[in-house]
Scaffold this active site. Structure first.
Site, PDB file in Angstrom:
ATOM      1  N   GLU A 137      42.077 -16.289 -16.774  1.00  0.00           N
ATOM      2  CA  GLU A 137      43.074 -17.203 -16.192  1.00  0.00           C
ATOM      3  C   GLU A 137      43.115 -17.063 -14.675  1.00  0.00           C
ATOM      4  O   GLU A 137      43.336 -18.028 -13.957  1.00  0.00           O
ATOM      5  CB  GLU A 137      44.470 -16.925 -16.769  1.00  0.00           C
ATOM      6  CG  GLU A 137      44.615 -17.264 -18.223  1.00  0.00           C
ATOM      7  CD  GLU A 137      44.416 -18.746 -18.498  1.00  0.00           C
ATOM      8  OE1 GLU A 137      43.258 -19.199 -18.438  1.00  0.00           O
ATOM      9  OE2 GLU A 137      45.397 -19.444 -18.783  1.00  0.00           O
ATOM     10  N   THR A 190      45.309 -26.989 -13.310  1.00  0.00           N
ATOM     11  CA  THR A 190      46.473 -26.087 -13.239  1.00  0.00           C
ATOM     12  C   THR A 190      46.694 -25.626 -11.798  1.00  0.00           C
ATOM     13  O   THR A 190      47.831 -25.563 -11.317  1.00  0.00           O
ATOM     14  CB  THR A 190      46.250 -24.880 -14.170  1.00  0.00           C
ATOM     15  OG1 THR A 190      46.165 -25.373 -15.505  1.00  0.00           O
ATOM     16  CG2 THR A 190      47.385 -23.882 -14.098  1.00  0.00           C
TER      17      THR A 190
END
Ligand code: HSE
Length: 318
Positions: A137, A190
């Site tokens: 991530e 994101t």
């Protein structure tokens, strides 16, 4: 050559009021990763399908590759005689659209670390694998948030009480909760959806947010789908991000009109999710949300399921 294939599901992160600290897994879609032994020490990514050639094959920049490299580095350091010359090849099948807000990078990363760990004889537990999955991530969006990777790994609703130290709380799975997810054919990175967020919040907004996040958890414990829906109210993140999703407001109105108890952005968007307490309602809500995007000439896919309590599963081993 030995190989292990693992499926990891899509996830809904944030869950309205619980930005960066709560997420849950849904049944599908998801990504599938096969880890195989090779003679060449280290990690290689053999192939990626379903990504239209967009994801890197270099394991140092691919999120799944980065996570498995970190896992292998750890194992080599702790037990060089067993893991020193290990070679793993990964094949990734993307079932999840990229930049959809459904935890696309997390699903690949989790499937890859679970498959690699299993291939090596499961030296680590699922809980031990979480920090390695979080490394992916960091590469994907610059922040090692766990609200997608944790539910993809463990299944169910997972709360991250603290990041330092990492403190993960597994919540129950409400038996009567149905989820409608609609993914418009739009892409939102994101990284970009995090850039629009203010770094500070007013105390008044914070009070509303922790009241809602606490109520959401209470609703999850008591199977109270109405309270869960009401507690999705998000005064901090949703107003900023809704502007990045054409059709969001109309789709949310359509979901609520159709009887959803609540509706919000899935992860960093552009997908949306809504809560209800029966499959038939969830299907109608999904259609209504899709219809709102159709009116704007934006295609959308819908997924209806209950919470996926299993998370990543080994689907093949040889
Ligand atoms: N919590 C993360 C965010 C999830 O909203 O930025 C990204 O899918």
């Amino acid at each position: 050559m030995r190989s292990v294939t693992v499926f990891a599901p899509a996830t809904v992160a944030n869950v309205g009021s619980a930005f960066d600290v709560l997420g849950f897994a849904i049944a599908k879609p998801g990504d599938t990763v096969t880890a195989s032994t090779t003679q060449i020490p280290g990690i290689q990514i053999k192939e990626i399908s379903g990504d239209d050639g967009r994801l890197p094959l270099d394991p140092h920049t691919n999120t799944a590759g980065v996570s498995v490299l970190a896992l292998l580095k750890h194992l080599r350091t702790t037990d060089p005689s067993q893991f020193g010359s290990v070679g793993i090849e990964l094949s990734i099948e993307k079932g999840l659209p990229i930049g959809s807000g459904l935890g696309s990078s997390s699903a690949s990363t989790v499937a890859a670390v679970v498959a690699a760990n299993e291939l090596l004889g499961a030296p680590l537990t699922r809980a031990d694998l979480l920090p390695f999955a979080m490394e992916g991530e960091r590469v994907a969006c610059g922040a090692a948030h766990a609200d997608n990777v944790a539910p993809a790994l463990f299944g169910g609703f997972v709360l991250i009480r603290s990041y330092a130290p990492l403190d993960v709380v597994h919540l129950p799975t409400p038996s009567n909760l149905w989820i409608s997810v609609v993914s418009p054919e739009l892409e939102l990175r994101t990284q970009d959806a995090r850039k629009v967020l203010k770094k500070t919040v007013a105390l008044e907004s914070a009070i509303s947010q922790w009241g809602n996040a606490a109520a959401l958890v209470a609703g999850i414990y008591t199977d109270d789908v109405v309270l869960m829906g009401r507690a999705l109210e998000d005064k901090i993140i949703e107003p900023e991000r809704a502007q990045l999703i054409p059709g969001y407001a109309a789709a949310k109105v359509a979901a609520l009109r159709e009887g959803a108890t609540g509706c919000s952005i899935s992860g960093s968007g552009p997908s949306l999710f809504a809560f209800s307490s029966s499959e038939s309602s969830a299907l109608q809500i999904a259609e209504a949300m899709k219809g709102a995007f159709t009116l704007l000439s934006v295609g959308a896919r819908s997924y209806v399921s209950q919470v996926n309590a299993q998370g990543a599963v080994v689907i093949h081993k040889k």
